[in-house]
Design an enzyme around this catalytic site. Structure first.
Site, PDB file in Angstrom:
ATOM      1  N   LYS A 145      -0.502   4.678   4.652  1.00 53.25           N
ATOM      2  CA  LYS A 145      -1.772   3.854   5.262  1.00 53.25           C
ATOM      3  C   LYS A 145      -0.995   3.951   6.970  1.00 53.25           C
ATOM      4  O   LYS A 145       0.150   3.526   6.685  1.00 53.25           O
ATOM      5  CB  LYS A 145      -1.589   2.849   4.276  1.00 53.25           C
ATOM      6  CG  LYS A 145      -2.584   1.839   5.026  1.00 53.25           C
ATOM      7  CD  LYS A 145      -3.046   0.643   4.527  1.00 53.25           C
ATOM      8  CE  LYS A 145      -3.701  -1.305   5.153  1.00 53.25           C
ATOM      9  NZ  LYS A 145      -5.190  -0.194   5.224  1.00 53.25           N
ATOM     10  N   HIS A 188       0.636  -1.237  -0.447  1.00 55.89           N
ATOM     11  CA  HIS A 188      -0.190  -0.098   0.700  1.00 55.89           C
ATOM     12  C   HIS A 188       0.721   1.456   0.638  1.00 55.89           C
ATOM     13  O   HIS A 188       2.210   0.797   0.288  1.00 55.89           O
ATOM     14  CB  HIS A 188      -0.750   0.331   1.362  1.00 55.89           C
ATOM     15  CG  HIS A 188      -2.275  -0.913   1.588  1.00 55.89           C
ATOM     16  ND1 HIS A 188      -2.307  -1.847   1.439  1.00 55.89           N
ATOM     17  CD2 HIS A 188      -3.775  -0.665   0.785  1.00 55.89           C
ATOM     18  CE1 HIS A 188      -3.225  -2.755   1.380  1.00 55.89           C
ATOM     19  NE2 HIS A 188      -4.188  -2.118   0.765  1.00 55.89           N
TER      20      HIS A 188
HETATM   21  N1  LIG Z   1     -12.886  -0.947   3.074  1.00 54.12           N
HETATM   22  C1  LIG Z   1     -12.023  -0.446   2.301  1.00 54.12           C
HETATM   23  O1  LIG Z   1     -13.101  -0.439   0.583  1.00 54.12           O
HETATM   24  C2  LIG Z   1     -11.217   1.020   2.194  1.00 54.12           C
HETATM   25  C3  LIG Z   1     -10.547   0.919   1.075  1.00 54.12           C
HETATM   26  C4  LIG Z   1      -9.394   1.787   1.563  1.00 54.12           C
HETATM   27  C5  LIG Z   1      -9.139   2.534   2.182  1.00 54.12           C
HETATM   28  N2  LIG Z   1     -10.224   2.408   3.774  1.00 54.12           N
HETATM   29  C6  LIG Z   1      -9.728   2.437   5.152  1.00 54.12           C
HETATM   30  O2  LIG Z   1     -10.852   3.328   4.610  1.00 54.12           O
HETATM   31  C7  LIG Z   1     -10.440   4.123   5.436  1.00 54.12           C
HETATM   32  C8  LIG Z   1      -9.657   5.976   5.329  1.00 54.12           C
HETATM   33  O3  LIG Z   1      -8.645   6.153   4.198  1.00 54.12           O
HETATM   34  P1  LIG Z   1      -8.707   6.747   3.561  1.00 54.12           P
HETATM   35  O4  LIG Z   1      -7.118   6.795   2.757  1.00 54.12           O
HETATM   36  O5  LIG Z   1      -8.475   7.808   2.670  1.00 54.12           O
HETATM   37  O6  LIG Z   1      -7.028   7.754   4.579  1.00 54.12           O
HETATM   38  P2  LIG Z   1      -7.375   9.721   4.393  1.00 54.12           P
HETATM   39  O7  LIG Z   1      -6.364   9.757   5.857  1.00 54.12           O
HETATM   40  O8  LIG Z   1      -7.117  10.276   3.642  1.00 54.12           O
HETATM   41  O9  LIG Z   1      -8.942  10.269   4.971  1.00 54.12           O
HETATM   42  C9  LIG Z   1      -9.589   9.743   6.449  1.00 54.12           C
HETATM   43  C10 LIG Z   1     -10.370  11.129   6.816  1.00 54.12           C
HETATM   44  O10 LIG Z   1     -11.177  10.677   7.193  1.00 54.12           O
HETATM   45  C11 LIG Z   1     -10.799  12.049   8.542  1.00 54.12           C
HETATM   46  N3  LIG Z   1     -11.156  12.226   9.976  1.00 54.12           N
HETATM   47  C12 LIG Z   1     -10.035  11.674  11.001  1.00 54.12           C
HETATM   48  N4  LIG Z   1     -10.436  11.868  11.986  1.00 54.12           N
HETATM   49  C13 LIG Z   1     -12.233  12.376  12.107  1.00 54.12           C
HETATM   50  C14 LIG Z   1     -13.412  12.239  12.831  1.00 54.12           C
HETATM   51  N5  LIG Z   1     -12.892  12.409  14.219  1.00 54.12           N
HETATM   52  N6  LIG Z   1     -13.812  13.282  12.139  1.00 54.12           N
HETATM   53  C15 LIG Z   1     -14.271  13.238  10.857  1.00 54.12           C
HETATM   54  N7  LIG Z   1     -13.731  12.754  10.472  1.00 54.12           N
HETATM   55  C16 LIG Z   1     -11.983  12.370  10.742  1.00 54.12           C
HETATM   56  C17 LIG Z   1     -10.069  12.953   7.880  1.00 54.12           C
HETATM   57  O11 LIG Z   1      -9.832  14.289   8.981  1.00 54.12           O
HETATM   58  C18 LIG Z   1      -9.122  12.529   6.890  1.00 54.12           C
HETATM   59  O12 LIG Z   1      -9.547  13.304   6.306  1.00 54.12           O
HETATM   60  C19 LIG Z   1      -8.541   3.976   6.164  1.00 54.12           C
HETATM   61  O13 LIG Z   1      -8.571   3.526   7.594  1.00 54.12           O
HETATM   62  C20 LIG Z   1      -8.263   3.289   5.389  1.00 54.12           C
HETATM   63  O14 LIG Z   1      -7.695   1.503   5.551  1.00 54.12           O
HETATM   64  C21 LIG Z   1     -10.651   1.099   3.377  1.00 54.12           C
END
Ligand SMILES: NC(=O)c1ccc[n+]([C@@H]2O[C@H](COP(=O)([O-])OP(=O)(O)OC[C@H]3O[C@@H](n4cnc5c(N)ncnc54)[C@H](O)[C@@H]3O)[C@@H](O)[C@H]2O)c1
Length: 268
Positions: A161, A157
């Site tokens: 991450k 990744h």
């Molecule tokens: N299930 C899936 O298919 C899949 C796919 C990709 C990523 N993910 C997961 O999704 C999550 C996010 O990934 P990402 O790459 O978008 O991360 P990222 O860091 O780009 O985005 C996370 C967002 O959440 C926000 N956030 C954090 N704390 C918060 C709060 N208390 N209230 C509201 N917003 C808040 C952050 O400010 C940020 O904008 C990770 O856990 C990742 O592993 C899952």
């Protein structure tokens, strides 16, 4: 056509932006609210404009509780603590929740299980259709190949991450462990270093690669005598996760309380 009104948590993040983009393109989905951290630089901006498009009429806010009369299902791609806080809001207001966030502690997993007795919850470490097909293939492959093949899972990744191994790699391990009658809590080996001794035949090994902008790559190796089998998945955009999560949101809308998987959403 049934319309599902969604709120997105983590809306300013990598996945959140993809969810907004996909939601605006899906006629069966109405983007009703978008939230992120109170200190997000995009707070107060129209979500359409911050993904580089036209105004969508939805402003990025930080308080999910004030939006509960506007959405049916929350789509969450934020962080474990934020998910648990949002879960409480969804529980209180009887909203469904699609959880894409990964990296939960055992305690947080229990809270999600408890919430699923009161509201519909669809949680998947990977919402892509391809990965969910791979999960099905893995169960069949492990069952057919059996204990004579050593199982190793390699995932890669991007450098930002924050959890490892990926939730998808762990899910793949669980599926293989189940098919082979093993227990991942006992049989998982997370990385190796130094004098490791010979490989335990029951081990399910994990190796993690982090760097660059890799969206998500998973390979499960079944290594036997004289042959090996590899089952691999490579994501080249985040759009497939976003579309899958929105498909799950539509499926979840109006369902009874319970814990649902993406495999159930896809009818696999
Ligand atoms: N299930 C899936 O298919 C899949 C796919 C990709 C990523 N993910 C997961 O999704 C999550 C996010 O990934 P990402 O790459 O978008 O991360 P990222 O860091 O780009 O985005 C996370 C967002 O959440 C926000 N956030 C954090 N704390 C918060 C709060 N208390 N209230 C509201 N917003 C808040 C952050 O400010 C940020 O904008 C990770 O856990 C990742 O592993 C899952």
């Amino acid at each position: 056509m049934k319309i599902t009104r969604i709120a997105v948590q983590g809306a300013a993040g990598r996945m959140g932006r993809c969810v907004i983009q996909a939601a605006l393109a899906m006629p069966e989905i109405e983007l009703a609210a978008a939230v992120d951290r109170w200190d997000s630089p995009e707070l107060g901006e129209d979500v359409g404009s911050f993904i580089g498009g036209e105004d969508a009429g939805v402003t990025l806010a930080h308080d999910l509780a004030t939006a509960t009369d506007r959405f049916d299902v929350l789509v969450d791609f934020s962080g474990p603590d934020a998910t648990v806080t949002a879960l409480e809001v969804c529980r209180k207001h009887r909203k469904g929740i699609v959880i894409g966030t990964t990296g939960f502690s055992n305690e947080q997993k229990k809270l999600i299980e408890q919430a699923a007795t009161e509201i519909p919850v669809c949680q998947s470490a990977n919402f892509s259709v391809g990965v969910n097909v791979v999960l099905k293939l893995l169960g069949e492959a492990a069952q057919a190949l059996g204990d004579a093949y050593d199982v190793e899972i390699v995932e890669a990744h991007h450098r930002n991450k924050v959890d490892a191994p990926s939730g998808t790699a762990l899910r793949m391990g669980e599926v293989v462990a189940l098919a082979l009658g093993r227990d991942l809590r006992r049989d998982a080996v997370y990385g190796r270093e130094g004098q490791t001794g010979v490989r335990d035949g029951k081990a399910i090994g994990f190796a993690t690669v982090r760097g660059g902008d890799v969206i998500g790559e998973h390979t499960v190796l079944f290594l036997g005598e004289g042959e090996s089998v590899e089952i691999a998945h490579r994501a080249t955009t985040r759009t497939n996760f976003a579309r899958g999560a929105l498909r799950a949101a539509g499926w979840l809308n109006g369902r009874a309380a319970g814990s649902y998987s993406m495999q159930e959403v896809l009818g696999l």
